[in-house]
Motif scaffolding. Structure first.
Motif, short mmCIF file in Angstrom:
data_model
loop_
_atom_site.label_atom_id
_atom_site.label_comp_id
_atom_site.label_asym_id
_atom_site.label_seq_id
_atom_site.Cartn_x
_atom_site.Cartn_y
_atom_site.Cartn_z
N PHE A 111 0.82 -1.20 0.00
CA PHE A 111 0.00 0.00 0.00
C PHE A 111 0.87 1.26 0.00
CE2 PHE A 111 -2.92 -3.01 2.24
CZ PHE A 111 -3.91 -3.03 1.26
N ASP A 112 0.38 2.28 -0.69
CA ASP A 112 1.01 3.58 -0.63
C ASP A 112 0.74 4.22 0.73
OD1 ASP A 112 1.98 3.44 -3.24
OD2 ASP A 112 0.10 4.24 -4.07
N ARG A 113 1.60 5.16 1.08
CA ARG A 113 1.50 5.79 2.39
C ARG A 113 0.14 6.44 2.62
NH1 ARG A 113 6.33 9.76 3.66
NH2 ARG A 113 7.34 7.82 2.97
N TRP A 114 -0.41 7.08 1.62
CA TRP A 114 -1.66 7.82 1.81
C TRP A 114 -2.83 6.90 2.13
CZ3 TRP A 114 -6.06 7.19 -1.17
CH2 TRP A 114 -5.92 6.48 -2.36
N ARG A 115 -2.65 5.59 1.93
CA ARG A 115 -3.73 4.65 2.24
C ARG A 115 -3.77 4.27 3.71
NH1 ARG A 115 -6.11 2.21 -2.00
NH2 ARG A 115 -7.76 2.02 -0.43
N TYR A 116 -2.62 4.24 4.37
CA TYR A 116 -2.63 3.79 5.76
C TYR A 116 -2.45 4.89 6.80
CZ TYR A 116 2.49 3.47 4.89
OH TYR A 116 3.79 3.71 4.55
N VAL A 117 -1.93 6.03 6.41
CA VAL A 117 -1.79 7.12 7.38
C VAL A 117 -3.14 7.56 7.95
CG1 VAL A 117 -1.14 9.55 7.65
CG2 VAL A 117 0.45 7.95 6.55
N PRO A 118 -4.21 7.68 7.15
CA PRO A 118 -5.50 8.05 7.73
C PRO A 118 -6.02 7.05 8.77
CG PRO A 118 -5.54 8.40 5.37
CD PRO A 118 -4.28 7.65 5.67
N VAL A 119 -5.68 5.78 8.59
CA VAL A 119 -6.10 4.77 9.57
C VAL A 119 -5.44 5.06 10.92
CG1 VAL A 119 -6.26 2.30 10.06
CG2 VAL A 119 -6.26 3.09 7.69
N GLY A 120 -4.15 5.32 10.88
CA GLY A 120 -3.42 5.61 12.11
C GLY A 120 -3.89 6.88 12.78
N LEU A 121 -4.09 7.92 11.99
CA LEU A 121 -4.54 9.19 12.57
C LEU A 121 -5.92 9.05 13.21
CD1 LEU A 121 -3.37 11.72 9.82
CD2 LEU A 121 -2.27 11.18 12.00
N GLY A 122 -6.79 8.27 12.56
CA GLY A 122 -8.12 8.08 13.11
C GLY A 122 -8.10 7.34 14.44
N LEU A 123 -7.33 6.26 14.52
CA LEU A 123 -7.31 5.46 15.75
C LEU A 123 -6.56 6.17 16.87
CD1 LEU A 123 -6.84 1.86 14.33
CD2 LEU A 123 -8.90 2.90 15.26
N PHE A 124 -5.47 6.86 16.54
CA PHE A 124 -4.74 7.57 17.59
C PHE A 124 -5.53 8.78 18.08
CE2 PHE A 124 -1.64 10.85 18.92
CZ PHE A 124 -1.17 10.22 20.05
N GLY A 125 -5.99 9.60 17.14
CA GLY A 125 -6.78 10.77 17.53
C GLY A 125 -8.07 10.37 18.22
N GLY A 126 -8.68 9.27 17.75
CA GLY A 126 -9.91 8.81 18.36
C GLY A 126 -9.74 8.40 19.80
N GLN A 127 -8.67 7.65 20.09
CA GLN A 127 -8.47 7.24 21.48
C GLN A 127 -8.08 8.42 22.35
OE1 GLN A 127 -6.40 3.56 22.60
NE2 GLN A 127 -5.24 4.75 24.09
N LEU A 128 -7.22 9.30 21.84
CA LEU A 128 -6.80 10.45 22.63
C LEU A 128 -8.00 11.33 22.99
CD1 LEU A 128 -4.45 12.03 23.87
CD2 LEU A 128 -4.19 13.21 21.67
N ALA A 129 -8.86 11.60 22.01
CA ALA A 129 -10.04 12.41 22.28
C ALA A 129 -10.99 11.70 23.25
CB ALA A 129 -10.77 12.72 20.97
N THR A 130 -11.12 10.38 23.11
CA THR A 130 -11.99 9.62 24.01
C THR A 130 -11.51 9.72 25.45
OG1 THR A 130 -12.60 8.07 22.25
CG2 THR A 130 -12.92 7.34 24.52
N LEU A 131 -10.21 9.56 25.66
CA LEU A 131 -9.67 9.63 27.01
C LEU A 131 -9.78 11.05 27.58
CD1 LEU A 131 -6.52 7.33 26.67
CD2 LEU A 131 -8.77 6.78 27.66
N LEU A 132 -9.59 12.05 26.74
CA LEU A 132 -9.80 13.43 27.20
C LEU A 132 -11.26 13.64 27.58
CD1 LEU A 132 -7.60 15.42 24.65
CD2 LEU A 132 -7.13 15.03 27.09
#
Length: 426
Positions: A111-132
């Motif tokens: 996979f090209d980078r642009w395909r998996y970076v959004p997955v990581g940003l969603g899961l990391f940002g999602g958990q961080l916002a949830t814990l906040l």
């Protein structure tokens, strides 16, 4: 049949250091995280692992010792803990592994980078916002849900075309993808609850996370990779992984899920007894009898928690049917979560990290510490259900999780932030 792509996917070729014309830079740089899916997603997963348990340990301590005040989330804290661990933390590792292996398993380009970076940003940002949100940011839970759903959807939309395009059928890929689809349904169920639907939706989400997502993914990866790993290093080992094992596992796991959804705990033994037999058979047939390196042994020691967990489920179900008392509480579930999921997480992530960074396939001191310590944490958490002052024991297990994983996370995090030591890409 074992496919040669399994070999490439796990980087088991010896490193040819003579091909390296100059030593690679060892400077830490966040930029290298985007060089491969496992780098980014495992780094996010490792960070999420500590953040998720830090909040949970603090909440347990504040619940047991009220002087340690901590804001209470709008949702029941235990349910929120289950959502974070099942749909944000562990899936970070899942997507990292599957975004790397799906192309290998099916013989397609990476996979090209642009395909998996959004997955990581969603899961990391999602958990961080949830814990906040859990500690007081009013909009955090909603923001976290939206980011989590976006990350999951990006992952599914990236993996699905691989299955459409492949020549033939890779059942392991389809099994993992099916589990991810059920996992996304679990995310939607939790979202419905947060938006005001019945608490039964939250209950369904939690149970789907365990028996529709986590256990099927772990079992599928174990079925494909564990015998293969053993066959590469143990002389005379015969890899045994008939597809009927997965064919038998899936309906049993889904039957357990349905029984839990209908609160038929007294009947769980009907499906958990066959699951005990199935997982016990797999462990017995897969266990390498000859000398084996530690990085292989830990896979099977971790897997030994699986039949043990089902033995606890069977015992609890029969006792509940006879007495009406739920004797072991969440003990069987945590034998599964911490014992099996936690142990195999350390074993698999260490193996992938070592191999895909150009290092020897061996357990580092921090990996050994994490693996041994997590065995003690699992026992502590299971015992907590029957111990006096169970909340204190639960808090101790949560703190133990942090102590077990922290050195390991620091080491693998540094690896993901630096180039491969052999100078190769990835």
């Amino acid at each position: 049949m074992i496919q040669i792509n399994d070999l490439h996917a796990t980087n088991l070729h010896p490193v040819d250091m003579q091909n390296t014309t100059s030593p690679p830079s060892r400077k830490i740089s966040p930029a290298v995280l985007g060089q491969a899916p496992h780098r980014l997603m495992f780094f996010i997963g490792a960070t999420n692992l500590l953040l998720a348990m830090a909040w949970w340990a603090a909440w347990l301590a504040s619940a047991r010792w009220p002087g340690m005040a901590l804001p209470q989330p709008a949702q029941p804290a235990g349910w929120l803990h289950a959502f974070v661990m099942q749909y944000q933390m562990l899936p970070s590792f899942f997507f990292g592994f599957l975004l790397t292996t799906f192309p290998k398993w099916t013989g397609q380009p990476d996979f090209d980078r642009w395909r998996y970076v959004p997955v990581g940003l969603g899961l990391f940002g999602g958990q961080l916002a949830t814990l906040l949100g859990a500690i007081g940011w009013d909009a955090g839970i909603t923001v976290g849900l939206l980011m989590t759903m976006a990350g999951w959807l990006a992952g599914l939309l990236t993996l699905a075309p691989v299955l459409w395009r492949e020549q033939g059928v890779t059942w392991h890929a389809r099994s993992c993808f099916g589990a991810l689809v059920l996992g996304f349904c679990g995310v939607l169920a939790w979202t419905a609850f947060v938006l005001g639907a019945s608490p039964l939706w939250a209950f369904a989400s939690i149970k789907m996370g365990t028996f529709g997502l986590l256990l099927p993914v772990y079992m599928t990866v174990a079925h494909r990779m564990f015998p293969f790993f053993a066959g590469r290093v143990v002389p005379g080992y015969t890899a045994w992984r008939p597809m009927w094992l997965l064919g038998a596992f899936w309906p049993l796991s889904l039957a357990h899920l349905v029984l839990e959804l209908f609160h038929a705990y007294g009947w769980l033994w009907v499906v958990d007894l066959p699951l005990l037999g199935l997982t016990g058979l797999m462990l017995w047939r897969w266990w390498p009898r000859g000398p084996k390196p530690g990085i292989l042994a830990v896979l099977f020691v971790g897997m030994a928690w699986l039949p043990l967990a089902f033995a606890l489920y069977v015992g609890q179900s029969i006792a509940y049917e006879l007495t009406g008392v739920y004797w072991l509480g969440r003990g069987p579930a945590h034998a599964l979560f911490i014992g099996f999921f936690g142990s195999v997480l350390v074993a698999m992530v260490t193996r992938v990290t070592q191999g895909h960074s150009g290092r020897a396939l061996e357990m580092s001191p921090t990996a050994w510490f994490a693996f041994v310590a997590i065995q003690l944490v699992a026992v502590t958490r299971v015992v907590a259900e029957a111990a006096p002052d169970g909340m204190a024991w639960q808090a101790a297990a949560a703190v133990g999780w942090l102590l077990a994983f922290a050195p390991w996370v620091v080491r693998i995090g540094a690896i993901y932030l630096t180039p491969r030591i052999d100078g190769r890409p990835g």
